[in-house]
Design an enzyme around this catalytic site. Structure first.
Site, PDB file in Angstrom:
ATOM      1  N   THR A  46       0.853  -1.193   0.000  1.00 45.54           N
ATOM      2  CA  THR A  46       0.000   0.000   0.000  1.00 45.54           C
ATOM      3  C   THR A  46       0.887   1.241   0.000  1.00 45.54           C
ATOM      4  O   THR A  46       2.068   1.186   0.360  1.00 45.54           O
ATOM      5  CB  THR A  46      -0.973  -0.003   1.192  1.00 45.54           C
ATOM      6  OG1 THR A  46      -0.230  -0.131   2.390  1.00 45.54           O
ATOM      7  CG2 THR A  46      -1.968  -1.144   1.072  1.00 45.54           C
ATOM      8  N   VAL A  48       1.382   4.469   1.564  1.00 48.08           N
ATOM      9  CA  VAL A  48       2.158   5.040   2.675  1.00 48.08           C
ATOM     10  C   VAL A  48       3.070   3.983   3.297  1.00 48.08           C
ATOM     11  O   VAL A  48       4.207   4.272   3.670  1.00 48.08           O
ATOM     12  CB  VAL A  48       1.220   5.663   3.739  1.00 48.08           C
ATOM     13  CG1 VAL A  48       1.997   6.170   4.938  1.00 48.08           C
ATOM     14  CG2 VAL A  48       0.399   6.796   3.126  1.00 48.08           C
ATOM     15  N   CYS A  49       2.592   2.764   3.378  1.00 53.20           N
ATOM     16  CA  CYS A  49       3.384   1.673   3.948  1.00 53.20           C
ATOM     17  C   CYS A  49       4.659   1.433   3.131  1.00 53.20           C
ATOM     18  O   CYS A  49       5.737   1.221   3.685  1.00 53.20           O
ATOM     19  CB  CYS A  49       2.559   0.393   4.014  1.00 53.20           C
ATOM     20  SG  CYS A  49       1.017   0.546   4.936  1.00 53.20           S
ATOM     21  N   SER A  50       4.527   1.480   1.805  1.00 54.62           N
ATOM     22  CA  SER A  50       5.660   1.218   0.912  1.00 54.62           C
ATOM     23  C   SER A  50       6.569   2.420   0.709  1.00 54.62           C
ATOM     24  O   SER A  50       7.765   2.262   0.483  1.00 54.62           O
ATOM     25  CB  SER A  50       5.144   0.756  -0.461  1.00 54.62           C
ATOM     26  OG  SER A  50       4.523  -0.497  -0.356  1.00 54.62           O
ATOM     27  N   LEU A  54       7.723   1.335   6.067  1.00 52.42           N
ATOM     28  CA  LEU A  54       8.728   0.270   5.989  1.00 52.42           C
ATOM     29  C   LEU A  54      10.112   0.800   5.601  1.00 52.42           C
ATOM     30  O   LEU A  54      11.099   0.482   6.282  1.00 52.42           O
ATOM     31  CB  LEU A  54       8.272  -0.840   5.037  1.00 52.42           C
ATOM     32  CG  LEU A  54       9.242  -2.002   4.827  1.00 52.42           C
ATOM     33  CD1 LEU A  54       9.633  -2.679   6.135  1.00 52.42           C
ATOM     34  CD2 LEU A  54       8.648  -3.017   3.862  1.00 52.42           C
TER      35      LEU A  54
END
Length: 161
Positions: A46, A48-50, A54
């Protein structure tokens, strides 16, 4: 989130990949005696996660190690194969352990589950980061909006470790 600072993490199951196979693990056995930064997020791949969450922990791995952190763990409501593939695509190597919570065992136990059905994701995890020392939550930062990555971001959380 119902889990609070100074409480013990719940004893639940999760999966990690070992030698190409999904292996079920237990939080009490896995985190016992370790200082761990655990961050949860809505989903692998996703935006923001990527783009931020992370990669921030991958980039700050050495700074966390310098503060005595034994392990940095990313947990998401995805299957272990997806988490492994996402970790490879993000070049995490041995800097971040990619942990899968496909049945929301840990996520529901700490009260981080959120319904993202309107966005096509189903029930997922809110975005948070916690410092765990020998099963006890020392610091916990949860985002008010899972789409934000501020208080749980690697650089900001580093100041609390």
């Amino acid at each position: 989130m119902k889990l609070k600072e100074n409480e013990t993490i719940p004893n639940s199951e999760f999966f990690i990949m070992e030698d190409g196979n999904p292996i079920k693990k237990n939080t009490f056995e896995f985190f016992k005696g370790k200082k761990v930064v655990l961050f949860g997020l809505p989903g692998a791949y996703t935006s923001v996660c990527s783009a931020k969450h992370l990669p921030g922990y991958v980039d700050n791995h050495n700074k966390y190690q310098a503060k005595g952190v034994d392990l940095i763990v990313c947990i998401s409501v995805n299957d272990p194969f997806v988490m492994e593939a996402w970790g490879k695509s993000q070049n995490v190597k041995d800097k971040v352990l990619m942990m899968a919570d496909p049945f929301l065992s840990f996520t529901k136990a700490i009260g981080a589950d959120v319904d993202k059905s309107a966005r096509g994701l189903g029930v997922r995890s809110n975005r948070y980061t916690m410092l765990i020392n020998n099963l006890k939550v020392i610091k916990l930062q949860e985002e008010e909006d899972a789409g934000a990555c501020e208080v749980s971001a690697a650089q900001n959380f580093l100041n609390l470790v």
